[in-house]
Design a protein around this motif. Structure first.
Motif, PDB file in Angstrom:
ATOM      1  N   ASP A   1      -0.297 -27.939  12.798  1.00 45.35           N
ATOM      2  CA  ASP A   1      -0.786 -28.619  13.998  1.00 45.35           C
ATOM      3  C   ASP A   1      -0.126 -27.970  15.209  1.00 45.35           C
ATOM      4  OD1 ASP A   1      -1.541 -30.273  16.042  1.00 45.35           O
ATOM      5  OD2 ASP A   1      -0.826 -32.132  15.126  1.00 45.35           O
ATOM      6  N   ALA A   2      -0.886 -27.209  15.965  1.00 52.46           N
ATOM      7  CA  ALA A   2      -0.339 -26.459  17.098  1.00 52.46           C
ATOM      8  C   ALA A   2       0.170 -27.377  18.201  1.00 52.46           C
ATOM      9  CB  ALA A   2      -1.389 -25.507  17.653  1.00 52.46           C
ATOM     10  N   SER A   3      -0.471 -28.531  18.401  1.00 54.96           N
ATOM     11  CA  SER A   3      -0.076 -29.423  19.490  1.00 54.96           C
ATOM     12  C   SER A   3       1.321 -30.005  19.267  1.00 54.96           C
ATOM     13  CB  SER A   3      -1.097 -30.557  19.644  1.00 54.96           C
ATOM     14  OG  SER A   3      -1.168 -31.327  18.445  1.00 54.96           O
ATOM     15  N   SER A   4       1.645 -30.330  18.018  1.00 62.41           N
ATOM     16  CA  SER A   4       2.970 -30.890  17.717  1.00 62.41           C
ATOM     17  C   SER A   4       3.908 -29.862  17.117  1.00 62.41           C
ATOM     18  CB  SER A   4       2.833 -32.064  16.745  1.00 62.41           C
ATOM     19  OG  SER A   4       2.306 -31.630  15.499  1.00 62.41           O
ATOM     20  N   GLN A   5       3.393 -28.622  16.937  1.00 65.19           N
ATOM     21  CA  GLN A   5       4.192 -27.548  16.339  1.00 65.19           C
ATOM     22  C   GLN A   5       4.766 -27.977  14.983  1.00 65.19           C
ATOM     23  OE1 GLN A   5       5.034 -24.128  18.102  1.00 65.19           O
ATOM     24  NE2 GLN A   5       2.967 -24.951  18.346  1.00 65.19           N
ATOM     25  N   THR A   6       3.883 -28.564  14.171  1.00 71.75           N
ATOM     26  CA  THR A   6       4.318 -29.100  12.881  1.00 71.75           C
ATOM     27  C   THR A   6       3.499 -28.510  11.745  1.00 71.75           C
ATOM     28  OG1 THR A   6       4.983 -31.195  13.891  1.00 71.75           O
ATOM     29  CG2 THR A   6       4.637 -31.202  11.518  1.00 71.75           C
ATOM     30  N   LEU A   7       4.198 -28.078  10.701  1.00 72.76           N
ATOM     31  CA  LEU A   7       3.549 -27.609   9.478  1.00 72.76           C
ATOM     32  C   LEU A   7       3.652 -28.719   8.440  1.00 72.76           C
ATOM     33  CD1 LEU A   7       2.260 -25.153   7.960  1.00 72.76           C
ATOM     34  CD2 LEU A   7       4.568 -24.644   7.137  1.00 72.76           C
ATOM     35  N   SER A   8       2.504 -29.182   7.969  1.00 69.90           N
ATOM     36  CA  SER A   8       2.469 -30.263   6.979  1.00 69.90           C
ATOM     37  C   SER A   8       2.152 -29.673   5.602  1.00 69.90           C
ATOM     38  CB  SER A   8       1.408 -31.290   7.360  1.00 69.90           C
ATOM     39  OG  SER A   8       1.292 -32.279   6.356  1.00 69.90           O
ATOM     40  N   LEU A   9       3.002 -29.987   4.620  1.00 65.68           N
ATOM     41  CA  LEU A   9       2.797 -29.521   3.251  1.00 65.68           C
ATOM     42  C   LEU A   9       2.454 -30.713   2.369  1.00 65.68           C
ATOM     43  CD1 LEU A   9       5.888 -27.155   2.853  1.00 65.68           C
ATOM     44  CD2 LEU A   9       3.617 -26.594   3.738  1.00 65.68           C
ATOM     45  N   LYS A  10       1.294 -30.684   1.744  1.00 65.47           N
ATOM     46  CA  LYS A  10       0.903 -31.712   0.795  1.00 65.47           C
ATOM     47  C   LYS A  10       1.033 -31.121  -0.606  1.00 65.47           C
ATOM     48  CE  LYS A  10      -1.939 -34.354   3.973  1.00 65.47           C
ATOM     49  NZ  LYS A  10      -3.246 -34.992   4.245  1.00 65.47           N
ATOM     50  N   ILE A  11       1.935 -31.727  -1.396  1.00 60.17           N
ATOM     51  CA  ILE A  11       2.360 -31.144  -2.668  1.00 60.17           C
ATOM     52  C   ILE A  11       1.941 -32.064  -3.810  1.00 60.17           C
ATOM     53  CG2 ILE A  11       4.340 -30.229  -3.949  1.00 60.17           C
ATOM     54  CD1 ILE A  11       5.813 -30.152  -1.205  1.00 60.17           C
ATOM     55  N   ASN A  12       1.359 -31.471  -4.839  1.00 57.32           N
ATOM     56  CA  ASN A  12       0.904 -32.262  -5.969  1.00 57.32           C
ATOM     57  C   ASN A  12       0.996 -31.419  -7.244  1.00 57.32           C
ATOM     58  OD1 ASN A  12      -0.107 -34.362  -7.407  1.00 57.32           O
ATOM     59  ND2 ASN A  12      -2.092 -34.435  -6.401  1.00 57.32           N
ATOM     60  N   PRO A  13       1.756 -31.866  -8.246  1.00 58.19           N
ATOM     61  CA  PRO A  13       1.787 -31.122  -9.506  1.00 58.19           C
ATOM     62  C   PRO A  13       0.464 -31.272 -10.241  1.00 58.19           C
ATOM     63  CG  PRO A  13       3.062 -33.128  -9.713  1.00 58.19           C
ATOM     64  CD  PRO A  13       2.646 -33.041  -8.279  1.00 58.19           C
TER      65      PRO A  13
ATOM     66  N   LYS B   1      11.935 -28.048  19.804  1.00 59.01           N
ATOM     67  CA  LYS B   1      11.341 -27.792  21.125  1.00 59.01           C
ATOM     68  C   LYS B   1      11.909 -26.566  21.829  1.00 59.01           C
ATOM     69  CE  LYS B   1      10.038 -32.591  22.078  1.00 59.01           C
ATOM     70  NZ  LYS B   1      10.228 -33.759  22.971  1.00 59.01           N
ATOM     71  N   GLU B   2      13.192 -26.270  21.590  1.00 57.71           N
ATOM     72  CA  GLU B   2      13.808 -25.166  22.329  1.00 57.71           C
ATOM     73  C   GLU B   2      13.467 -23.790  21.750  1.00 57.71           C
ATOM     74  OE1 GLU B   2      17.213 -27.020  19.817  1.00 57.71           O
ATOM     75  OE2 GLU B   2      15.300 -27.628  20.702  1.00 57.71           O
ATOM     76  N   TYR B   3      12.684 -23.753  20.668  1.00 56.85           N
ATOM     77  CA  TYR B   3      12.382 -22.476  20.026  1.00 56.85           C
ATOM     78  C   TYR B   3      10.881 -22.180  20.028  1.00 56.85           C
ATOM     79  CZ  TYR B   3      17.138 -23.069  18.328  1.00 56.85           C
ATOM     80  OH  TYR B   3      18.485 -23.264  18.255  1.00 56.85           O
ATOM     81  N   VAL B   4      10.568 -20.896  20.068  1.00 59.37           N
ATOM     82  CA  VAL B   4       9.184 -20.428  19.962  1.00 59.37           C
ATOM     83  C   VAL B   4       9.121 -19.502  18.749  1.00 59.37           C
ATOM     84  CG1 VAL B   4       7.325 -19.143  21.055  1.00 59.37           C
ATOM     85  CG2 VAL B   4       8.830 -20.578  22.449  1.00 59.37           C
ATOM     86  N   LEU B   5       8.348 -19.882  17.752  1.00 62.99           N
ATOM     87  CA  LEU B   5       8.243 -19.099  16.529  1.00 62.99           C
ATOM     88  C   LEU B   5       6.813 -18.603  16.329  1.00 62.99           C
ATOM     89  CD1 LEU B   5      10.292 -21.329  14.058  1.00 62.99           C
ATOM     90  CD2 LEU B   5      11.127 -19.510  15.548  1.00 62.99           C
ATOM     91  N   LYS B   6       6.685 -17.571  15.525  1.00 64.12           N
ATOM     92  CA  LYS B   6       5.373 -17.033  15.176  1.00 64.12           C
ATOM     93  C   LYS B   6       5.182 -17.120  13.662  1.00 64.12           C
ATOM     94  CE  LYS B   6       5.776 -13.553  18.866  1.00 64.12           C
ATOM     95  NZ  LYS B   6       5.828 -12.087  19.143  1.00 64.12           N
TER      96      LYS B   6
END
Length: 256
Positions: free
Chosen positions: A180-192, A155-160
């Motif tokens: 997801d911009a609202s939660s500032q979360t990057l979700s990675l779905k990984i599958n070999p 929360k204390e950081y602003v990244l680009k």
């Protein structure tokens, strides 16, 4: 009596060896690694003093890894003389607690064995990201089930431009990323693509370990990255007859 003499002699030799190690004194006695969040490298200066009564030659300075460079003012130190040691630490993708050391090798005239002098480096490199995990692991032969890693901006950081890159451009792993911009979360779905991959030869398999770079830009414009690892590993080998021994141990003893 003879035994007591030998023990006393060993203790004396031990004390002499320990005393001989104190050739250099460092000021500060340790380097504190505590960079600001937008710093990609740190420069530290330490005064190195010859504490012996004879000239000392610095024959080597070792930083422990390629991320640490050093610049020594003088390799020849008279008795009581000092010089500056400048240490440059490129932080790269290092985050969290850090424990490193600079090793300075010295030798004086008439001394057969070189002396090892150590300057510790400790501290913490902060990260603006929070990871649910930094690794996704499958074993050979497992079902290629999807795994998810969530990366959240604190929360204390602003990244680009938070995103993930595959520097090896491998064809074994599929990664789908969603931000997801609202939660500032990057979700990675990984599958070999498959966990039945031949890496070395048609009859031999080795661990497949792929680094992915989570890159971002700080408000200052500085770009940084952190790593996550995707691994398809060898299945642990079972010892021969291990199952048989267990079965025998569980079976009732004969004749009882």
């Amino acid at each position: 009596m003879h035994c007591t003499f030998i023990i006393s002699a060993l203790l004396l030799v031990s004390q002499m060896i320990m005393g001989a190690d104190a050739q250099l004194q460092f000021n500060p006695t340790s380097i504190l690694i505590q960079p600001k969040i937008d710093e990609v490298s740190g420069t530290y200066i330490c005064k190195v003093t010859n504490t012996t009564h004879a000239p000392v030659v610095i024959t080597d300075v070792k930083g422990g890894c390629g991320c640490i460079r050093h610049l020594l003012g003088s390799k020849m130190l008279a008795a009581g003389a000092s010089t500056d040691l400048t240490i440059m630490f490129d932080f790269g993708d290092y985050v969290g607690l850090q424990k490193r050391k600079i090793v300075i090798i010295t030798k004086s005239e008439g001394q057969e064995q070189a002396i090892r002098n150590e300057l510790p480096m400790t501290g913490e490199i902060l990260t603006p990201l929070s990871f649910s995990s930094k690794a996704a692991i499958w074993l050979y032969g497992d079902r290629s089930s999807e795994k998810e890693i969530k990366i959240q901006i604190k929360k204390e950081y602003v990244l680009k431009d938070l995103h993930v890159e595959d520097p090896l451009a491998n064809h074994f792993i599929n990664v789908v990323s969603t931000f997801d911009a609202s939660s500032q979360t990057l979700s990675l779905k990984i599958n070999p693509t498959s966990t039945d991959i031949t890496v070395v030869s048609p009859t031999e398999k080795a661990n497949l370990q792929v680094p992915y770079l989570v890159k971002y830009t700080l408000p200052s414009g500085i770009q940084r990255y952190e790593k996550i690892w995707v691994t398809i590993a060898k299945r642990p080998e079972e010892k021969p007859n291990a199952g048989k021994q267990v079965d025998e141990a569980k079976s009732p003893a004969m004749g009882k």
